[in-house]
Design a protein around this motif. Sequence first.
Motif, PDB file in Angstrom:
ATOM      1  N   ALA A 152      13.671  26.096  39.133  1.00 11.54           N
ATOM      2  CA  ALA A 152      12.610  25.668  38.325  1.00 11.54           C
ATOM      3  C   ALA A 152      13.569  25.909  36.645  1.00 11.54           C
ATOM      4  CB  ALA A 152      11.473  25.981  38.047  1.00 11.54           C
ATOM      5  N   GLY A 153      13.999  26.860  36.892  1.00 12.28           N
ATOM      6  CA  GLY A 153      14.856  26.999  35.305  1.00 12.28           C
ATOM      7  C   GLY A 153      16.066  26.127  35.275  1.00 12.28           C
ATOM      8  N   LEU A 154      16.634  25.767  36.412  1.00 11.07           N
ATOM      9  CA  LEU A 154      17.585  24.942  36.112  1.00 11.07           C
ATOM     10  C   LEU A 154      17.067  23.454  35.793  1.00 11.07           C
ATOM     11  CD1 LEU A 154      20.725  23.801  36.578  1.00 11.07           C
ATOM     12  CD2 LEU A 154      20.087  23.807  39.028  1.00 11.07           C
ATOM     13  N   GLU A 155      15.994  23.189  36.518  1.00 14.65           N
ATOM     14  CA  GLU A 155      15.411  21.526  36.299  1.00 14.65           C
ATOM     15  C   GLU A 155      15.100  21.678  34.657  1.00 14.65           C
ATOM     16  OE1 GLU A 155      14.750  18.832  38.027  1.00 14.65           O
ATOM     17  OE2 GLU A 155      16.044  19.825  39.133  1.00 14.65           O
ATOM     18  N   ARG A 156      14.542  22.913  34.163  1.00 17.60           N
ATOM     19  CA  ARG A 156      14.022  22.759  32.698  1.00 17.60           C
ATOM     20  C   ARG A 156      15.257  22.623  31.853  1.00 17.60           C
ATOM     21  NH1 ARG A 156      10.355  26.585  34.338  1.00 17.60           N
ATOM     22  NH2 ARG A 156      11.699  28.314  33.963  1.00 17.60           N
ATOM     23  N   VAL A 157      16.509  23.116  32.274  1.00 17.05           N
ATOM     24  CA  VAL A 157      17.679  22.995  31.411  1.00 17.05           C
ATOM     25  C   VAL A 157      17.972  21.527  31.501  1.00 17.05           C
ATOM     26  CG1 VAL A 157      20.208  23.843  31.464  1.00 17.05           C
ATOM     27  CG2 VAL A 157      18.447  25.437  31.619  1.00 17.05           C
ATOM     28  N   LEU A 158      18.098  20.994  32.825  1.00 16.50           N
ATOM     29  CA  LEU A 158      18.665  19.785  32.847  1.00 16.50           C
ATOM     30  C   LEU A 158      17.585  18.424  32.173  1.00 16.50           C
ATOM     31  CD1 LEU A 158      19.359  19.725  36.663  1.00 16.50           C
ATOM     32  CD2 LEU A 158      20.914  19.734  34.607  1.00 16.50           C
ATOM     33  N   GLU A 159      16.325  18.795  32.188  1.00 15.60           N
ATOM     34  CA  GLU A 159      15.299  18.185  31.238  1.00 15.60           C
ATOM     35  C   GLU A 159      15.706  18.088  30.133  1.00 15.60           C
ATOM     36  OE1 GLU A 159      11.502  19.516  32.444  1.00 15.60           O
ATOM     37  OE2 GLU A 159      11.405  18.829  34.244  1.00 15.60           O
ATOM     38  N   GLY A 160      16.064  19.000  29.212  1.00 17.01           N
ATOM     39  CA  GLY A 160      16.460  19.055  27.792  1.00 17.01           C
ATOM     40  C   GLY A 160      17.649  18.808  27.554  1.00 17.01           C
ATOM     41  N   ALA A 161      18.537  18.433  28.407  1.00 14.92           N
ATOM     42  CA  ALA A 161      19.926  18.572  28.131  1.00 14.92           C
ATOM     43  C   ALA A 161      20.221  16.820  27.704  1.00 14.92           C
ATOM     44  CB  ALA A 161      20.956  18.745  29.409  1.00 14.92           C
ATOM     45  N   ASN A 162      21.201  16.699  26.895  1.00 13.91           N
ATOM     46  CA  ASN A 162      22.053  15.471  26.650  1.00 13.91           C
ATOM     47  C   ASN A 162      23.142  15.435  27.324  1.00 13.91           C
ATOM     48  OD1 ASN A 162      19.823  14.756  24.645  1.00 13.91           O
ATOM     49  ND2 ASN A 162      20.876  16.292  23.334  1.00 13.91           N
ATOM     50  N   SER A 163      23.615  14.137  27.502  1.00 15.14           N
ATOM     51  CA  SER A 163      24.811  13.903  28.328  1.00 15.14           C
ATOM     52  C   SER A 163      25.943  14.297  27.280  1.00 15.14           C
ATOM     53  CB  SER A 163      24.994  12.110  28.421  1.00 15.14           C
ATOM     54  OG  SER A 163      26.370  11.937  28.927  1.00 15.14           O
TER      55      SER A 163
END
Length: 236
Positions: A152-163
Motif C-alpha cells: 500500500a505504501g508503494l501504491e501511494r508513492v506511485l499514485e503521487g509520482a510524475n513520469s
Amino acid sequence: MGNIYLIRHGQASFGADDYDVLSPLGARQSHALGEHLAQLGLRLDRCLAGDLRRQQDTARLALQAMQAQGCRTPGLETDAAFNEFDADGMIRALLPGLLPQEPEALHILRNAASNRSEFQRLFALMVQRWHDGEHENDGLETWQAFTARVGAGLERVLEGANSGDNIAIFTSGGTIAALLHLVTRITPSQAFALNWQIINTSLSHLKFRGRDVVLASFNSQAHVQLLRAPELVTYR
C-alpha cells in the motif's frame, strides 16, 4: 521511466537495549551514501522514510551530506508503511514453540551480539514459521499483513509520482525483501534469503512507468567500495 531507490538504514545498535539508534559507524555510512549520491549528480524529487529512528536519521544524514555538496534536496516525508516488521514481537510469539527443538535458543537470543551466527540461524527459522503462519493469532502482524502494508505504501508513492521522478525511500531490510517479493514474485523464502545479503545503506533500484514496476538493480554498495573502507560493509 521513473526511479525508486530503496535504501536500507545505516548500522543500528545490534545487541543494545535500544536497537533503533544508529551506531557511529551507521552515521558514517549514511554520510558516505549522501556524498556518493551528490557525486553522481542524482536529483531527488521526493524522499520518504518510515517513522523508525534509524530510518529517519539515515535519511537526514544522507540529505545533509548531499546539501553540503551543493545539491538541492526535497523535504523528508514520513510513511510508516515502510517500517520494518516487528522482529521482537515475532520472536516473542514464536520462541515458545521453538524451545523444544532448540533448548539454547533463549540464551542465544539474550546474548545475540556474541552469538551472531547462531542468532541468524534461529531468526531464520522463526521468519520461516512466520511466513507459514505457524503462530497464534495474538496481535502479531502476519506476513500477509506486512506485505499488504508495504504494498500500500508503494501504491501511494506511485499514485503521487510524475513520469521521470527520482524517489528515495529510506527503509529496512525486511521491507526491501517484501518489496522484492511483490515486484518480482519470488517466494517469501527467496526474498528473505536475499535479505541476509542487504548491507546497511545499500541501494536497490526500481524503475516504474505508471503502476508498472520492475527491479533494475539490487544491493548496490558502490559508495563504500569506492572508499576502500571494508569496515563500512555491515549487515546488522
